[in-house]
Design an enzyme around this catalytic site. Sequence first.
Site, PDB file in Angstrom:
ATOM      1  N   LYS A  82      38.335  22.630 -83.064  1.00  0.00           N
ATOM      2  CA  LYS A  82      38.573  21.815 -84.255  1.00  0.00           C
ATOM      3  C   LYS A  82      38.799  22.702 -85.477  1.00  0.00           C
ATOM      4  CE  LYS A  82      36.143  17.962 -86.577  1.00  0.00           C
ATOM      5  NZ  LYS A  82      34.882  17.178 -86.525  1.00  0.00           N
ATOM      6  N   SER A 157      35.140  12.415 -86.894  1.00  0.00           N
ATOM      7  CA  SER A 157      36.151  13.279 -87.482  1.00  0.00           C
ATOM      8  C   SER A 157      36.840  14.165 -86.432  1.00  0.00           C
ATOM      9  CB  SER A 157      35.521  14.156 -88.564  1.00  0.00           C
ATOM     10  OG  SER A 157      34.557  15.044 -88.022  1.00  0.00           O
ATOM     11  N   SER A 181      30.721  12.099 -85.209  1.00  0.00           N
ATOM     12  CA  SER A 181      32.055  12.688 -85.099  1.00  0.00           C
ATOM     13  C   SER A 181      32.406  13.254 -83.728  1.00  0.00           C
ATOM     14  CB  SER A 181      32.246  13.785 -86.160  1.00  0.00           C
ATOM     15  OG  SER A 181      32.316  13.205 -87.436  1.00  0.00           O
TER      16      SER A 181
END
Length: 476
Positions: A82, A157, A181
């Site tokens: 990420k 997220s 997330s």
Amino acid sequence: MSSSDLWRLSATDLTTRTKSGEITARDAVSSALDRMNSVNPELNAVVEDLGAEALARADALDRARDDGESTGPLHGVPVTIKINVDQKGHATSNGVPALKDLIAPDDAPLVANLQSAGAVVIGRTNTPEFSFRADTDNPLHGRTFNPWGRHISPGGSSGGAGSAVMAGIGALAHGNDIGGSLRFPAAANGAVTVKPGLGRVPAWNPSQKAERGMLAQAMSVQGLITRTAADLHLAMPTMIAPDPRDPFHVPLPWRGDHPNGPVKVAFTKNTFEYDLHPEVDAALDAARDALTDAGYDLHEVEPPNVYECGRAGYRALMGEVWTLMKQDIEAYGSDTIRAVFDGYFREFPPFLEKDLLEMMAKRSHYAREWSLFLSKYPLVLTPFLPRPFFGPDRDTEGSNGIHEALGSAVYSYSMNFIGQPAGCIPTRLADLPNGPQPVSVQLVGPRWREDLIVDAMQAIEDRVGTMCLPLWDRMG
């Protein structure tokens, strides 16, 4: 299976073949890159393609194996990272245009751990601005789409991670979780994850200029999103390897003592002020029945009040955000993210000053209640969200949108507030008016016993199957 279809293999199956020499690391990585090139243009899950350096690393791994060197547990497994975590030489932008040139001077602990185990990073995945939405869109890289269709948000997220791994772009996807997330994208895309407990995975970004707030430190964890529960058993021991840069990491083994006799599971369908959707009801029944069939001892009993705990915890987190982050959000955030945070502050009125300190102190009260309950029932099966996953931009649709997208997720962020591990697994493919979509449930376990959660998720998966196969049939 042809070499072009190796992207379909789980990390567990892939390592069996790479470690034995049946296939090369280059074979595995090339197939994942081909898949990325095929499907990512429609998804925008991976926003930085690392194909060239991934192939060079795969070739180095193959040479080392041919020279007789020992292989790591993740030898040749393609993974994604990420964009809010440091990877040396790459931007840790966090979806914020002002940070697009923040180049990491070194790898974060989890990146170092994955690569030391033989994993190969093939790309970096998208996140919303400041990694603080249950959806994934930002002005730097744009919107990520769900491989099931554009009627479903990919979650956030770690939305890029969830979309990528379910679409076949890498067998493992890194993500993180301060309020859901990891679990939001797992639920949205039909993937599997376990949010580790506090201190389980070492964390730190060498590029950071200041230490994070105390609640961010206490609530945020690093983890993986996968297509199968078995891949969590394979890869999480690598993720939890110690790193001295995290002084609060707890160096315990992945596996704890094997339970004596059937594991007792508390089971609840309580969704508090939110209506329980029939598809979520059915998903919970499917999980309950699968665990019962597998020999678990199910009891319908209410756990400690997650609504009170979760709402208090998120109001405390918003107090810390108000105090430490609001200035940066206003200075560097888009109109969209500023409006979203205004909605957060209305939904979760921030605790400030003395009230914030008192609620941070009360965190131990909620954690103790859960610790006592889990001493009687080592696993708790709960809803994750009260409804099937929402559509894109639901959290931008005023107070009602915030209330549905995040306000209803008390089973999610309550576990972050008290640092408890929690897994998320799909148990039903719902046929809804806008199209099919997976529906997930949550499993909570004792501190340091993520392995018990993953065992239970594997038992469920053995009976209900995985979501990647019907997804790939749909994608073609």
